[in-house]
Design a protein around this motif. Structure first.
Motif, PDB file in Angstrom:
ATOM      1  N   GLU A 147      20.201  57.473  31.668  1.00  0.00           N
ATOM      2  CA  GLU A 147      20.638  56.158  32.148  1.00  0.00           C
ATOM      3  C   GLU A 147      20.426  55.088  31.082  1.00  0.00           C
ATOM      4  O   GLU A 147      21.267  54.200  30.915  1.00  0.00           O
ATOM      5  N   TYR A 148      19.341  55.165  30.356  1.00  0.00           N
ATOM      6  CA  TYR A 148      19.080  54.211  29.276  1.00  0.00           C
ATOM      7  C   TYR A 148      20.183  54.290  28.227  1.00  0.00           C
ATOM      8  O   TYR A 148      20.720  53.257  27.797  1.00  0.00           O
ATOM      9  N   LEU A 149      20.518  55.507  27.811  1.00  0.00           N
ATOM     10  CA  LEU A 149      21.560  55.675  26.801  1.00  0.00           C
ATOM     11  C   LEU A 149      22.907  55.157  27.301  1.00  0.00           C
ATOM     12  O   LEU A 149      23.629  54.484  26.562  1.00  0.00           O
ATOM     13  N   GLU A 150      23.238  55.442  28.542  1.00  0.00           N
ATOM     14  CA  GLU A 150      24.494  54.960  29.118  1.00  0.00           C
ATOM     15  C   GLU A 150      24.541  53.429  29.123  1.00  0.00           C
ATOM     16  O   GLU A 150      25.561  52.832  28.780  1.00  0.00           O
ATOM     17  N   LEU A 151      23.437  52.804  29.517  1.00  0.00           N
ATOM     18  CA  LEU A 151      23.380  51.346  29.550  1.00  0.00           C
ATOM     19  C   LEU A 151      23.490  50.742  28.153  1.00  0.00           C
ATOM     20  O   LEU A 151      24.209  49.757  27.943  1.00  0.00           O
ATOM     21  N   LYS A 152      22.770  51.294  27.198  1.00  0.00           N
ATOM     22  CA  LYS A 152      22.826  50.787  25.827  1.00  0.00           C
ATOM     23  C   LYS A 152      24.241  50.902  25.269  1.00  0.00           C
ATOM     24  O   LYS A 152      24.753  49.960  24.663  1.00  0.00           O
ATOM     25  N   ILE A 153      24.879  52.041  25.481  1.00  0.00           N
ATOM     26  CA  ILE A 153      26.238  52.249  24.974  1.00  0.00           C
ATOM     27  C   ILE A 153      27.205  51.278  25.642  1.00  0.00           C
ATOM     28  O   ILE A 153      28.072  50.694  24.979  1.00  0.00           O
ATOM     29  N   ALA A 154      27.056  51.052  26.920  1.00  0.00           N
ATOM     30  CA  ALA A 154      27.942  50.134  27.650  1.00  0.00           C
ATOM     31  C   ALA A 154      27.804  48.703  27.137  1.00  0.00           C
ATOM     32  O   ALA A 154      28.806  48.000  26.943  1.00  0.00           O
ATOM     33  N   VAL A 155      26.585  48.256  26.900  1.00  0.00           N
ATOM     34  CA  VAL A 155      26.361  46.904  26.386  1.00  0.00           C
ATOM     35  C   VAL A 155      26.964  46.757  24.990  1.00  0.00           C
ATOM     36  O   VAL A 155      27.626  45.760  24.682  1.00  0.00           O
ATOM     37  N   LEU A 156      26.754  47.748  24.159  1.00  0.00           N
ATOM     38  CA  LEU A 156      27.306  47.705  22.805  1.00  0.00           C
ATOM     39  C   LEU A 156      28.828  47.767  22.824  1.00  0.00           C
ATOM     40  O   LEU A 156      29.498  47.117  22.014  1.00  0.00           O
ATOM     41  N   GLN A 157      29.384  48.527  23.766  1.00  0.00           N
ATOM     42  CA  GLN A 157      30.839  48.606  23.894  1.00  0.00           C
ATOM     43  C   GLN A 157      31.420  47.252  24.306  1.00  0.00           C
ATOM     44  O   GLN A 157      32.491  46.862  23.841  1.00  0.00           O
ATOM     45  N   LYS A 158      30.719  46.529  25.160  1.00  0.00           N
ATOM     46  CA  LYS A 158      31.175  45.193  25.551  1.00  0.00           C
ATOM     47  C   LYS A 158      31.228  44.264  24.338  1.00  0.00           C
ATOM     48  O   LYS A 158      32.157  43.465  24.198  1.00  0.00           O
ATOM     49  N   THR A 159      30.233  44.357  23.478  1.00  0.00           N
ATOM     50  CA  THR A 159      30.231  43.553  22.259  1.00  0.00           C
ATOM     51  C   THR A 159      31.419  43.920  21.381  1.00  0.00           C
ATOM     52  O   THR A 159      32.142  43.048  20.895  1.00  0.00           O
ATOM     53  N   THR A 160      31.634  45.210  21.203  1.00  0.00           N
ATOM     54  CA  THR A 160      32.770  45.686  20.411  1.00  0.00           C
ATOM     55  C   THR A 160      34.088  45.212  21.012  1.00  0.00           C
ATOM     56  O   THR A 160      34.958  44.704  20.300  1.00  0.00           O
ATOM     57  N   ASP A 161      34.237  45.358  22.315  1.00  0.00           N
ATOM     58  CA  ASP A 161      35.468  44.935  22.995  1.00  0.00           C
ATOM     59  C   ASP A 161      35.713  43.438  22.822  1.00  0.00           C
ATOM     60  O   ASP A 161      36.844  43.009  22.561  1.00  0.00           O
ATOM     61  N   ARG A 162      34.654  42.652  22.963  1.00  0.00           N
ATOM     62  CA  ARG A 162      34.783  41.193  22.837  1.00  0.00           C
ATOM     63  C   ARG A 162      35.241  40.811  21.435  1.00  0.00           C
ATOM     64  O   ARG A 162      36.152  39.986  21.261  1.00  0.00           O
TER      65      ARG A 162
END
Length: 101
Positions: free
Chosen positions: A31-46
């Motif tokens: 779950e930690y890895l999934e959350l970290k990847i999701a947050v970083l993906q949001k930054t990339t998407d933005r």
């Protein structure tokens, strides 16, 4: 071999609703890895939306001196650093995730 204090183990079991410490650790890490990847993906998407391109294209334009004049402002430099950090960390966490699952 590292050990967990009884309190940490109990909290981990309670938080994951698991009966097994190894299973609980697996859930927490996944779950930690999934959350970290999701947050970083949001930054990339933005940043992709802001610049209208992927990071690799942005870096190429930057290297070729092919960005608008304002591209060399402090704000743009900050975007570049933030974007590179997000891409680097996302790749790292994805690699850890692949090795874990």
């Amino acid at each position: 071999m590292p050990t967990l204090s009884p309190d940490v183990g109990a909290h981990r079991l309670k938080a994951t609703r698991s009966q097994d410490l190894d299973e609980a650790f697996g859930k927490v890490l996944s779950e930690y890895l999934e959350l970290k990847i999701a947050v970083l993906q949001k930054t990339t998407d933005r940043l992709e939306e802001k610049w209208g391109m992927e990071f690799s294209t942005f870096k190429r334009h930057l290297a070729e001196d092919d960005l608008p004049d304002e591209a060399y402002s402090y704000d743009v430099e900050q975007d570049c650093w933030e974007w590179e950090e997000a891409e680097t960390l996302k790749a790292h966490y994805q690699q850890v995730q692949m090795g874990w699952t």
